[in-house]
Scaffold this motif. Structure first.
Motif, PDB file in Angstrom:
ATOM      1  N   VAL A 125       0.838  -1.202   0.000  1.00 52.25           N
ATOM      2  CA  VAL A 125       0.000   0.000   0.000  1.00 52.25           C
ATOM      3  C   VAL A 125       0.872   1.252   0.000  1.00 52.25           C
ATOM      4  CG1 VAL A 125      -1.738   1.320   1.283  1.00 52.25           C
ATOM      5  CG2 VAL A 125      -1.925  -1.179   1.133  1.00 52.25           C
ATOM      6  N   TRP A 126       1.891   1.266   0.849  1.00 55.76           N
ATOM      7  CA  TRP A 126       2.769   2.435   0.946  1.00 55.76           C
ATOM      8  C   TRP A 126       3.495   2.710  -0.368  1.00 55.76           C
ATOM      9  CZ3 TRP A 126       4.359   0.633   6.405  1.00 55.76           C
ATOM     10  CH2 TRP A 126       3.693   1.411   7.371  1.00 55.76           C
ATOM     11  N   THR A 127       3.941   1.666  -1.048  1.00 55.67           N
ATOM     12  CA  THR A 127       4.687   1.839  -2.302  1.00 55.67           C
ATOM     13  C   THR A 127       3.779   1.795  -3.530  1.00 55.67           C
ATOM     14  OG1 THR A 127       5.114  -0.550  -2.432  1.00 55.67           O
ATOM     15  CG2 THR A 127       6.758   0.819  -1.279  1.00 55.67           C
ATOM     16  N   HIS A 128       2.504   1.509  -3.282  1.00 54.00           N
ATOM     17  CA  HIS A 128       1.498   1.385  -4.345  1.00 54.00           C
ATOM     18  C   HIS A 128       1.915   0.353  -5.388  1.00 54.00           C
ATOM     19  CE1 HIS A 128      -1.703   2.836  -7.199  1.00 54.00           C
ATOM     20  NE2 HIS A 128      -2.335   2.844  -6.041  1.00 54.00           N
ATOM     21  N   GLN A 129       2.305  -0.814  -4.878  1.00 57.82           N
ATOM     22  CA  GLN A 129       2.683  -1.957  -5.724  1.00 57.82           C
ATOM     23  C   GLN A 129       1.666  -3.075  -5.503  1.00 57.82           C
ATOM     24  OE1 GLN A 129       5.310  -2.068  -7.913  1.00 57.82           O
ATOM     25  NE2 GLN A 129       5.692   0.091  -7.443  1.00 57.82           N
ATOM     26  N   ILE A 130       0.761  -3.256  -6.452  1.00 64.80           N
ATOM     27  CA  ILE A 130      -0.312  -4.233  -6.270  1.00 64.80           C
ATOM     28  C   ILE A 130       0.220  -5.657  -6.136  1.00 64.80           C
ATOM     29  CG2 ILE A 130      -0.696  -4.577  -8.740  1.00 64.80           C
ATOM     30  CD1 ILE A 130      -3.371  -4.509  -5.935  1.00 64.80           C
ATOM     31  N   TRP A 131       1.365  -5.949  -6.764  1.00 60.32           N
ATOM     32  CA  TRP A 131       1.898  -7.311  -6.689  1.00 60.32           C
ATOM     33  C   TRP A 131       2.294  -7.676  -5.271  1.00 60.32           C
ATOM     34  CZ3 TRP A 131       6.833  -8.593  -5.051  1.00 60.32           C
ATOM     35  CH2 TRP A 131       7.763  -7.552  -4.962  1.00 60.32           C
ATOM     36  N   LEU A 132       2.626  -6.676  -4.459  1.00 59.04           N
ATOM     37  CA  LEU A 132       2.946  -6.959  -3.050  1.00 59.04           C
ATOM     38  C   LEU A 132       1.690  -7.339  -2.267  1.00 59.04           C
ATOM     39  CD1 LEU A 132       5.650  -4.255  -2.203  1.00 59.04           C
ATOM     40  CD2 LEU A 132       5.945  -6.743  -2.325  1.00 59.04           C
ATOM     41  N   LEU A 133       0.541  -6.791  -2.631  1.00 56.14           N
ATOM     42  CA  LEU A 133      -0.710  -7.215  -1.989  1.00 56.14           C
ATOM     43  C   LEU A 133      -1.103  -8.609  -2.450  1.00 56.14           C
ATOM     44  CD1 LEU A 133      -0.921  -3.907  -1.910  1.00 56.14           C
ATOM     45  CD2 LEU A 133      -3.261  -4.419  -1.249  1.00 56.14           C
ATOM     46  N   TYR A 134      -0.867  -8.893  -3.736  1.00 52.61           N
ATOM     47  CA  TYR A 134      -1.125 -10.249  -4.223  1.00 52.61           C
ATOM     48  C   TYR A 134      -0.239 -11.257  -3.492  1.00 52.61           C
ATOM     49  CZ  TYR A 134      -3.588  -8.178  -8.255  1.00 52.61           C
ATOM     50  OH  TYR A 134      -4.457  -7.500  -9.073  1.00 52.61           O
ATOM     51  N   LEU A 135       1.038 -10.901  -3.358  1.00 50.97           N
ATOM     52  CA  LEU A 135       1.985 -11.791  -2.676  1.00 50.97           C
ATOM     53  C   LEU A 135       1.695 -11.865  -1.187  1.00 50.97           C
ATOM     54  CD1 LEU A 135       4.635 -13.471  -2.561  1.00 50.97           C
ATOM     55  CD2 LEU A 135       5.857 -11.295  -2.284  1.00 50.97           C
ATOM     56  N   GLY A 136       1.466 -10.689  -0.575  1.00 51.10           N
ATOM     57  CA  GLY A 136       1.295 -10.638   0.868  1.00 51.10           C
ATOM     58  C   GLY A 136       0.031 -11.315   1.353  1.00 51.10           C
ATOM     59  N   TYR A 137      -1.111 -10.690   1.113  1.00 51.74           N
ATOM     60  CA  TYR A 137      -2.360 -11.268   1.606  1.00 51.74           C
ATOM     61  C   TYR A 137      -2.783 -12.466   0.770  1.00 51.74           C
ATOM     62  CZ  TYR A 137      -6.938 -11.517   3.800  1.00 51.74           C
ATOM     63  OH  TYR A 137      -8.033 -11.953   4.513  1.00 51.74           O
ATOM     64  N   GLY A 138      -2.574 -12.374  -0.566  1.00 55.23           N
ATOM     65  CA  GLY A 138      -3.055 -13.443  -1.430  1.00 55.23           C
ATOM     66  C   GLY A 138      -2.296 -14.743  -1.283  1.00 55.23           C
ATOM     67  N   VAL A 139      -0.979 -14.713  -1.473  1.00 52.26           N
ATOM     68  CA  VAL A 139      -0.185 -15.947  -1.465  1.00 52.26           C
ATOM     69  C   VAL A 139       0.250 -16.327  -0.045  1.00 52.26           C
ATOM     70  CG1 VAL A 139       1.898 -17.077  -2.327  1.00 52.26           C
ATOM     71  CG2 VAL A 139       0.615 -15.528  -3.819  1.00 52.26           C
ATOM     72  N   ILE A 140       1.027 -15.433   0.604  1.00 48.59           N
ATOM     73  CA  ILE A 140       1.544 -15.760   1.945  1.00 48.59           C
ATOM     74  C   ILE A 140       0.400 -15.866   2.946  1.00 48.59           C
ATOM     75  CG2 ILE A 140       3.069 -15.011   3.809  1.00 48.59           C
ATOM     76  CD1 ILE A 140       4.716 -13.519   1.704  1.00 48.59           C
ATOM     77  N   GLY A 141      -0.501 -14.872   2.922  1.00 52.60           N
ATOM     78  CA  GLY A 141      -1.642 -14.927   3.828  1.00 52.60           C
ATOM     79  C   GLY A 141      -2.543 -16.105   3.534  1.00 52.60           C
ATOM     80  N   GLY A 142      -2.724 -16.435   2.239  1.00 51.70           N
ATOM     81  CA  GLY A 142      -3.553 -17.581   1.876  1.00 51.70           C
ATOM     82  C   GLY A 142      -2.996 -18.889   2.392  1.00 51.70           C
ATOM     83  N   ILE A 143      -1.680 -19.029   2.367  1.00 53.74           N
ATOM     84  CA  ILE A 143      -1.046 -20.223   2.949  1.00 53.74           C
ATOM     85  C   ILE A 143      -1.332 -20.283   4.448  1.00 53.74           C
ATOM     86  CG2 ILE A 143       1.185 -21.300   3.468  1.00 53.74           C
ATOM     87  CD1 ILE A 143       2.165 -20.201   0.757  1.00 53.74           C
TER      88      ILE A 143
END
Length: 467
Positions: A125-143
Motif C-alpha cells: 500500500v505504501w509503495t502502491h505496488q499491487i503485486w505486493l498485496l497479491y503476494l502478501g495477503y493473497g499468497v503468503i496470507g492464503g497459505i
C-alpha cells in the motif's frame, strides 16, 4: 512442557515445536483445546471481511476519491481470490507435513504467514505496488489461512472422539464469526489512522498483522495432542457396524484418495457449498430485486447480516446435532430440506411473503455453514483420525471449486435471463431451481457413501511405522 523421547530415539528431548513436545500430560483437560483452536480460527475468519478494504484501496492516491492511477475494484478482487486459492492449495498439499510435525509447528507457521502477509501488504500500500498485496495477503496470507484452518480441526477430533461434530463445530464456527469481529474493527482502525495524506489501510494492516500473529501464536503454544490410545473416561468406541459408520481403523492419507468414499464426500461438500455460496454473494441484490418496492438497501444489508449469523450458528448447531443423528443423516437433511426450500423460494417471492423468503434463506445458509463443520467429523468417521487433518485438507479443494462454480452459476444465469427479457424480480427462479437440482444430486452422492473397505485400512505395524 517437557516430554520424554520415544524409546530408541537417540536425538534426546524433542524440540519445543515438535509433535512429541505437544503430547499432553496426565490430568490435562481437553476443554483447554477448543480455546486454542478458536484463537486461530477467529483470526483467519477475517478473510470473509476483507471486502471492507476494497473501497478505501481504490483511493490510496486520491484519498477522498479515486485518482486515475488508483487501483480498480476488478484489480483488487484478485487479492481475495488468490487468498482462497492458496488456502485450498496449502491445505491440500501440506496435509502430510501437518500429520508429521503436529499442530503446534503448523499453527505457528500459519501465524507467521497470516500475520506476515498483512505486513507485506502494508508495504504494498505504501509503495502502491499491487503485486505486493497479491503476494502478501493473497499468497503468503492464503497459505496461513489453509494451514490455520486444518490444523486445529484435526487435533479437536482426536480430543473429542465422543463428540467430533461439536468439537469441529466450535472451531469452524470461529472461522465463520471471525468476520463479525474483523469488519467493525478494521473500519474503526482505518478511521483512527485516516489523515489528509493516508487512507489508513497500511497502518491498519500492520496492527491487524501483529494482533493476529500474537493471537494465533498463543493458540499454537496452548495446543496439545492426546497421548497414544487416549480416550475420554468412561467412553467406549462405537462398533463399526452401527448405522453411523464410525470406524476404529485408520486409512493413510494417500490411500484415502484411492477410495470411492473420498470422491463421494468431495462431491457432497462441493454440491452443498455451491448451492449456498453463490446466493450468499448476491443476497443483498437478490432480496432488493425480488421485493423491489418493499426492501431498501439498509434492510438488504440487515438481511446479509442475518444470513451471516445463521451461517455461523449453523456451523456449531448442525455439527453438534450430527453427533446424535450421524454425519450421513445430517447431510441427508441438508439436501432434502435445502432442495424443498429452494424450490419454494420463488413462490414466496411472487406472493410477496418476505418472512418466509428470509426464513428459507436463513435455514439454507445455516446448512451451508453446517456443511463445512460436519465434514471433518464425517471424514474421521470414515477414514479414522490418524490422518484426518491431511485428508480434510485435500477435501477442501471442493470448497475452492465451489467458490468458483457457485457465483458463476448465479451471476451468469441471471445475466442470461435478464438479457432475454426476464424481469429482474424473476431472474433468480431458474437459478434457485438449479440449486435444488444440485442438492438432489448431492443426496444421491451421499446415499452412495458406504463404510470403507477393509483392504484400505492400515495394519498396526504400518500405523506404528508412520508414527
Amino acid at each position: 512442557m517437557s516430554s520424554i523421547a520415544k524409546p530408541g530415539d537417540k536425538s534426546g528431548s524433542p524440540s519445543f515445536f515438535s509433535k512429541q513436545a505437544t503430547v499432553a500430560r496426565p490430568g490435562f483437560s481437553r476443554w483447554m483445546v477448543p480455546p486454542a483452536a478458536l484463537a486461530v480460527h477467529l483470526c483467519i475468519g477475517q478473510a470473509y471481511a476483507f471486502s471492507v478494504f476494497n473501497g478505501p484501496l481504490t483511493k490510496v492516491i486520491g484519498i477522498t476519491q479515486s485518482a486515475p492511477d488508483d487501483w480498480t475494484l476488478t484489480t483488487l478482487g484478485w487479492i481475495f481470490s488468490l487468498a482462497i486459492v492458496f488456502l485450498g492449495l496449502s491445505a491440500a498439499f501440506a496435509g502430510k507435513w501437518l500429520e508429521h510435525v503436529g499442530p503446534r509447528r503448523t499453527m505457528f507457521t500459519a501465524a507467521c504467514c497470516f500475520g506476515g502477509g498483512f505486513l507485506v501488504s502494508a508495504v504494498g500500500v505504501w509503495t502502491h505496488q499491487i503485486w505486493l498485496l497479491y503476494l502478501g495477503y493473497g499468497v503468503i496470507g492464503g497459505i496461513g489461512l489453509g494451514l490455520g484452518y486444518v490444523s486445529p480441526v484435526s487435533t479437536l477430533i482426536r480430543w473429542f472422539p465422543d463428540r467430533r461434530g461439536m468439537a469441529t463445530g466450535m472451531a469452524i464456527m470461529g472461522f465463520g464469526g471471525g468476520a463479525m469481529i474483523a469488519a467493525p474493527l478494521s473500519v474503526a482502525l482505518m478511521n483512527h489512522f485516516k489523515s489528509a495524506t493516508s487512507i489508513g489501510v497500511a497502518e491498519t494492516f500492520i496492527v491487524l498483522g501483529i494482533a493476529y500473529f500474537i493471537s494465533m501464536t498463543i493458540g499454537s503454544l496452548a495446543i496439545r495432542v492426546p497421548p497414544a490410545d487416549w480416550k475420554p473416561a468412561g467412553w467406549t468406541p462405537p462398533a463399526t457396524t452401527t448405522t453411523k459408520m464410525i470406524t476404529r481403523n485408520h486409512v493413510h492419507i494417500d490411500q484415502a484418495l484411492k477410495t470411492p468414499q473420498f470422491y463421494l464426500i468431495w462431491l457432497v461438500l462441493f454440491l452443498n457449498v455451491t448451492a449456498g455460496i453463490g446466493i450468499l454473494g448476491q443476497a443483498s441484490v437478490m432480496i432488493q430485486e425480488s421485493f423491489k418496492s418493499t426492501v431498501t438497501a439498509a434492510a438488504a444489508a440487515g438481511f446479509v447480516g442475518l444470513l451471516s449469523l445463521f451461517n455461523m450458528g449453523g456451523r456449531f448447531i448442525w455439527a453438534s446435532a450430527s453427533d446424535w443423528v450421524g454425519r450421513k443423516n445430517t447431510y441427508f437433511i441438508f439436501f432434502v430440506l435445502g432442495a424443498v426450500l429452494y424450490y419454494f423460494v420463488p413462490t414466496f417471492a411472487d406472493s410477496g411473503n418476505i418472512a418466509l423468503f428470509v426464513l428459507s434463506y436463513c435455514v439454507i445458509l445455516s446448512m451451508y455453514g453446517g456443511g463445512f463443520s460436519t465434514v471433518p467429523a464425517y471424514l474421521a468417521d470414515m477414514f479414522g483420525t490418524a490422518f484426518v487433518g491431511g485428508i480434510h485438507g485435500r477435501l477442501l479443494t471442493a470448497w475452492a471449486a465451489a467458490g468458483v462454480a457457485g457465483p458463476v452459476l448465479v451471476n451468469y444465469i441471471r445475466a442470461y435471463e435478464v438479457a432475454h427479457g426476464v424481469a429482474k424480480a424473476d431472474a433468480y427462479t431458474l437459478t434457485v431451481h438449479l440449486m435444488a437440482v444440485l442438492l438432489v444430486v448431492g443426496f444421491i452422492c451421499n446415499l452412495l457413501v458406504k463404510r470403507v473397505d477393509d483392504k484400505h485400512h492400515m495394519t498396526e505395524a504400518q500405523l506404528a511405522a508412520e508414527k
